[in-house]
Design an enzyme around this catalytic site. Structure first.
Site, PDB file in Angstrom:
ATOM      1  N   GLY A 210       0.786  -1.248   0.051  1.00  0.00           N
ATOM      2  CA  GLY A 210       0.005   0.009  -0.107  1.00  0.00           C
ATOM      3  C   GLY A 210       0.804   1.265  -0.004  1.00  0.00           C
ATOM      4  O   GLY A 210       1.959   1.222  -0.519  1.00  0.00           O
ATOM      5  N   LEU A 236      -4.079  -5.596  -5.060  1.00  0.00           N
ATOM      6  CA  LEU A 236      -3.035  -4.489  -5.054  1.00  0.00           C
ATOM      7  C   LEU A 236      -1.757  -5.274  -4.175  1.00  0.00           C
ATOM      8  O   LEU A 236      -1.996  -5.655  -3.082  1.00  0.00           O
ATOM      9  CB  LEU A 236      -3.660  -3.527  -4.072  1.00  0.00           C
ATOM     10  N   ASP A 237      -0.642  -5.026  -5.112  1.00  0.00           N
ATOM     11  CA  ASP A 237       0.650  -5.265  -4.469  1.00  0.00           C
ATOM     12  C   ASP A 237       0.784  -6.896  -4.195  1.00  0.00           C
ATOM     13  O   ASP A 237       1.580  -7.211  -3.387  1.00  0.00           O
ATOM     14  CB  ASP A 237       1.052  -4.604  -3.298  1.00  0.00           C
ATOM     15  N   GLU A 238      -0.054  -7.567  -5.000  1.00  0.00           N
ATOM     16  CA  GLU A 238       0.106  -8.967  -4.777  1.00  0.00           C
ATOM     17  C   GLU A 238       0.434  -9.917  -5.945  1.00  0.00           C
ATOM     18  O   GLU A 238       0.381 -11.231  -5.941  1.00  0.00           O
ATOM     19  CB  GLU A 238      -1.519  -9.403  -4.065  1.00  0.00           C
TER      20      GLU A 238
END
Lengths: 294, 294, 294, 294
Positions: A210, A236-238
């Site tokens: 994040g 997100l960011d995964e």
């Protein structure tokens, strides 16, 4: 760990393939190459017992460096591959992958990519730079590149993404590089770009997802900061990780110092991931990747 | 860079081969494996344009994990290999390489190897520990190992080396590990152990050859010290390099501090080289090596 | 980053101090040292603007290496320190910090600490090894150390911790090293050991807290694994970080391979943290630490 | 090891000093700062027993951030310093060190320095770029910098160096950065620039001195390549080392690949050395340096 770009390969052909694990997966590739009188210079394959998937990457040149006809090569291999449920890709020597780069205001990753591009260190051709801010237009333009300023708000997001997508489509980009774009893409956009959009996140994922990861890292008092280049997905960011880099920091570094220190490692980690991707060294393997390092 | 041991592979067979570069080198190996119903789980090959040599390492298991008869496998492959002038080696799962370790007085590398040995981290079986000093006998003996104290002087060197050689021969050691042995081997001994004796030198070769490299490094004021694991040859500290490790140091470190700091990196670099060697990931390529990293 | 132990300092005195930021904090220390004819060989101080705290560590020797009387030195400095609300500690040359090591079944960190202890690389004296399992008794006993087997269950936890605490108290341990102890300490125990118990967690915190971090890392497909040494506090895997180490891994590494690869980095990271702590190079600064690296 | 630039310090004053070892060296500095109501935020000092030299670097701000008069500060300190044979330097907050950059044809180090300069990451002001080739003029000029093309031959070397020296003098450069200048400076020039010219050599000195170090490294088959930033002296590639960086390489890398891989580490190592120098973190100590890392 190595943080440099893998040197560009320009003189060999590259064949990559992927299929479910089965007896004979290597042989079906290597036997065909032999029959076509192809001289194998580098071969890496891996069979993932966990996912039951097979991955192969071969560099080769036609014997005597004679010409190789792509259509004929592919037509000959397709039926054999199909027996194994194998997808494959053939890349001729010197092939430049067309890319679109997306940025926001921070210029370090863009500057780094443009330098490598300009000096021939990355086998890519940059078709466009897209940004939600006008700030980096001069940098792009000094390199002779089209710069598309497409502002975004909560309301205009669908239209903006549609415009971005049109650019990607029209210029035939095979890879989108999110070089600190700082916007969350919609599910639809993630879907469209699945497996062909690389993001740089400024932390060692899964730590500090994040916003403002360096500030999180400062609060936590870590002794290492890092960066992660990954394929985007809807979470997100995964997305599947391609490369990660790391850098020691000290108690004397403020959060702003961490931001400054992190720039180099972000540039190197992203450039490395792009380099690995365009050389077809990266394969998606569920939520993970297979990366054939050099 | 990675400094850990490559995890031991015990469940697969390993086939390695080497020959002059020629069309078909990969295919002759992979086709045979297919014909024998062998399932390839990992394959790395490399063709060195400079030396015109081809190197291949394949991990595989018989389909359905059925039994594989070594003699029959080798007999079947030998004529094909011979067409290519190819030498090859077949290693069954769980095979432990017999080794002799040579030491002097410093115990850190020996201690590290014994720990890895004791905990099954290295697929080796230690046949004997040989030293020109008695000091490390208790350490070896606590691990239940034979310790041969063979003192050496300028005059007795030929006899001592003869005694060492006899031990190596009698216990069937395939690898000799010079874990800070601190004696220069004679040309004859180097010849006999060519390609199967690994030395750890406490500097980043070719910097700081010879005696007291940390003291040399201190005088020079370097900001990094390192260690190099290499096959021995007749030219002191000049044999083909397998692995190198590095560690930052500061102005506040005395020469003795560098000695202390270097111990960890020596242990790791040597253990890594041994691990790579016994997993058949290292090939001699003239004065250089080919190392198939995992 | 440096991963080795900081070389032991034995020939100098060490003075450390900490207080709220204020004009004159450095001078109050250095002037006193001058008045006592102390020769400063190394001095590091840092004023943290965020926490408004001042930290100082000085190494020195009495001029001409004459004797220094601790009681007189401390009595002279105490009133000056008190004006600044300063706490301080004076450590004579060669002082060995008494420690207790707690382990479970995994022996790599213990083995590493015992080797460094045995060879004089760490200025500690090990008073006892405590474990909830009997497995590592022989290793401790070979080093001539007391081994306390204190099994633990949910029901007996209070009594077990009480027994642990008694050992710590009775042997005068100033530091407790959790060398893969694998048990969560109670809040009360955390409180008692605040600032003097170092744990090694086998991930790069804050990533992969809790159980089986390598398996978590495998699932996530990270390209780096790491270890974190930190002071314990009441919040699991959340105490102030002292040191972190990292190691690249590949797609070919299974979760078990990650466990194996991680052992070296756990050992190095923990040994480094202990080394920094006992040399009084680490200061608590709220949820973070100040670490004066050499 | 850390390879990033040390973040720029702009808000504090910096005082550095150096003198022969003697009782009271720290106190003479810290007492004066206290008397001038200076608030010390960071202090590092080191006494080198081998060379019998003392080094100190202090960051501070006047209490309450009131104005500090340089002339008065220096005049007050000079007599005290002189008692110790101490040389000192006072740097006000925000001071930009004037530099001249010398290059040849390779642009990667220049490009990197200019990016950091342009984005305020280095507290320098670039007065001129000097080259024996015209190639990099456009790059310098895009950044609004004067570019002096001063070709050199064996015959014209004295005149050329004279011209270079004139530029350095006239623009008041305090530091000359040899960003892959590729020319050996004359003894006279080395003398003039002693302690204020930083060169980047593309190897881990003392390994691979002289020409084509990457090609030497390839022939030797090393597994690590590196770069060394050092002050120049009259002995080619032998001046005091400031920073070194390293990067793993593999058997698959040709000599040209090593050249490509080395570029990143050269940029980072040089930028780090420049950053340390202009922040006054580097001291000459005979043939070695003292570097107060952050």
């Amino acid at each position: 760990m190595s943080m440099t770009c893998v040197p560009s390969v320009t003189e060999n052909w590259i064949l990559t393939a992927q299929c479910p694990s089965r007896l004979g997966t290597v042989d079906v590739v290597t036997r065909y190459l032999r029959e076509r009188n192809c001289y194998v210079t580098e071969h890496q394959s891996f069979d993932d017992r966990a996912s039951q998937q097979f991955f192969i990457r071969v560099e080769f040149r036609p014997e005597g460096d004679e010409a190789l006809d792509i259509a004929s090569f592919e037509a000959g291999f397709a039926p054999r591959a199909s027996e194994f449920g194998m997808t494959f890709e053939l890349i001729p020597p010197g092939r430049l992958t067309p890319v679109v780069i997306m940025v926001s205001k921070a210029d370090h990753c863009l500057n780094d990519l443009l330098y490598r591009y300009r000096t021939g260190q990355l086998p890519i051709t940059i078709k466009a730079v897209v940004s939600n801010h006008p700030d980096l237009a001069p940098l792009a333009e000094w390199h002779g590149l089209d710069y598309h300023h497409l502002p975004i708000t909560a309301e205009t997001k669908p239209e903006q993404e549609q415009a971005v997508w049109r650019i990607v489509e029209e210029c035939g980009a095979e890879l989108v590089i999110l070089a600190r774009y700082m916007q969350v893409l919609s599910s639809e956009m993630c879907e469209r770009l699945s497996g062909r959009a690389i993001n740089i996140h400024h932390s060692l994922l899964p730590g500090f997802k994040g916003a403002k990861p360096y500030h999180q890292a400062f609060e936590k008092g870590v002794k290492l900061v890092g960066a992660t280049a990954h394929y985007i997905n809807d979470d997100l960011d995964e997305g599947p990780i391609i490369s990660q880099g790391v850098e020691p920091v000290s108690h004397a570094d403020s959060a702003d110092d961490l931001v400054a220190r992190g720039r180099d490692i972000e540039c190197l980690t992203l450039a490395r991931a792009v380099s690995l991707h365009v050389q077809r060294r990266v394969f998606l393997n569920g939520a993970r990747t297979v990366v054939f390092q050099r």
